[in-house]
Write an enzyme that holds these catalytic residues in place. Sequence first.
Site, mmCIF file in Angstrom:
data_model
loop_
_atom_site.group_PDB
_atom_site.id
_atom_site.type_symbol
_atom_site.label_atom_id
_atom_site.label_comp_id
_atom_site.label_asym_id
_atom_site.label_seq_id
_atom_site.Cartn_x
_atom_site.Cartn_y
_atom_site.Cartn_z
ATOM 1 N N HIS A 12 40.992 64.686 -37.649
ATOM 2 C CA HIS A 12 40.329 64.060 -38.811
ATOM 3 C C HIS A 12 40.754 62.604 -39.016
ATOM 4 C CE1 HIS A 12 43.863 65.821 -41.358
ATOM 5 N NE2 HIS A 12 44.186 64.641 -40.868
ATOM 6 N N HIS A 59 45.908 63.986 -48.236
ATOM 7 C CA HIS A 59 46.993 63.097 -47.803
ATOM 8 C C HIS A 59 47.539 62.334 -49.010
ATOM 9 C CE1 HIS A 59 44.671 63.973 -44.170
ATOM 10 N NE2 HIS A 59 45.726 63.661 -43.466
ATOM 11 N N HIS A 193 50.582 64.003 -33.135
ATOM 12 C CA HIS A 193 50.697 62.613 -33.592
ATOM 13 C C HIS A 193 51.890 62.460 -34.523
ATOM 14 C CE1 HIS A 193 48.133 64.315 -36.833
ATOM 15 N NE2 HIS A 193 48.098 63.177 -37.509
ATOM 16 N N GLU A 240 49.995 69.446 -38.825
ATOM 17 C CA GLU A 240 48.626 69.681 -39.325
ATOM 18 C C GLU A 240 47.936 70.814 -38.562
ATOM 19 O OE1 GLU A 240 47.422 65.304 -41.143
ATOM 20 O OE2 GLU A 240 46.541 65.887 -39.239
HETATM 21 C C1 DHB Z 1 46.037 59.010 -38.491
HETATM 22 C C2 DHB Z 1 45.904 60.375 -38.246
HETATM 23 C C3 DHB Z 1 45.881 61.278 -39.292
HETATM 24 O O1 DHB Z 1 45.803 62.636 -39.136
HETATM 25 C C4 DHB Z 1 45.952 60.830 -40.582
HETATM 26 O O2 DHB Z 1 45.851 61.755 -41.558
HETATM 27 C C5 DHB Z 1 46.108 59.487 -40.837
HETATM 28 C C6 DHB Z 1 46.151 58.564 -39.789
HETATM 29 C C7 DHB Z 1 46.048 58.018 -37.378
HETATM 30 O O3 DHB Z 1 46.119 58.383 -36.205
HETATM 31 O O4 DHB Z 1 45.927 56.824 -37.666
HETATM 32 FE FE FE Z 2 46.044 63.805 -41.273
#
Ligand code: DHB
Ligand code: FE
Length: 281
Positions: A12, A59, A193, A240
């Site tokens: 997302h 978030h 991530h 997540e």
């Molecule tokens: C990014 C990824 C995410 O899941 C998020 O909530 C905010 C930023 C990113 O890769 O920039």
């Molecule tokens: Fe996220």
Amino acid sequence: MARVTAGVFSSHVPAIGAAMDNGRTTDPYWQPLFAGFDFSRRWIESNRPDVVLLVFNDHATAFSLDMIPTFAIGCAERFEPADEGWGPRQVPPVMGHPELAAHIAQSVILDEFDLTIVNKMDVDHGLTVPLSLMFGQPRAWPCQVIPFAVNVVQYPPPTGHRCWRLGAALRRAIESFDQDLNVQVWGTGGMSHQLQGPRAGLINKVFDNRFLDRLVDDAEGLSRIPHIEYIREAGSEGIELVMWLIARGALDDQVRQAHRFYHVPASNTAVGHLILENGGK
Ligand code: DHB
Ligand code: FE
């Protein structure tokens, strides 16, 4: 009766929404990512849900760090796109299904999974970006959406195994609703991530692809991964992925994989995407 027909799984990343909103989808950086959703746009045309139960995380947008429910279900008639600092995304409002949402809340809470009932909430990129990926840029979203928010922001998030079992409870709830509705359950967020600290930028293709394999064929085993393994292997925001286990838990043990896609990177994130269909019990 309502039926759960399929699950859709997708990252997302906010930059994906910005790329769509700013007409950048054919840029060389973005084109391969959006190409992975071409099939999905055709698939959803012919597998149009009446309602999507959309599992996502807020978030620190609607809830802030003052108040963080572990699981929250949106029971409102309508949810506005949130202002995350650059003004709200210019996407349609999200129309809920208050009757089904209230039924799910009653069924799941009496089934011993505590939910927070939310009657007003703006929805952030966690919810609107997967809608954009699947439906493009319509004037109105073509189905009703029940937002289902999960805490993966503040320790401790729920375990993968609790998420998996909650998915099964959500299915029991949906399939005891006395209206003939085609319901899809979507799991969003991930994949590997990390947005912060010395390991910012971490991506783990081996972990992600193994997660996709096991989500299809060994979801219960996958649900046993402890938090520490997500953090070590998939980075601090890789947690997540427990939300994918909620959607997977709402499907049959044996599913048909209609589509699988994986792409690195989009912003700081590995993007994974699956469409799994229930074959009928
Ligand atoms: C990014 C990824 C995410 O899941 C998020 O909530 C905010 C930023 C990113 O890769 O920039
Ligand atoms: Fe996220």
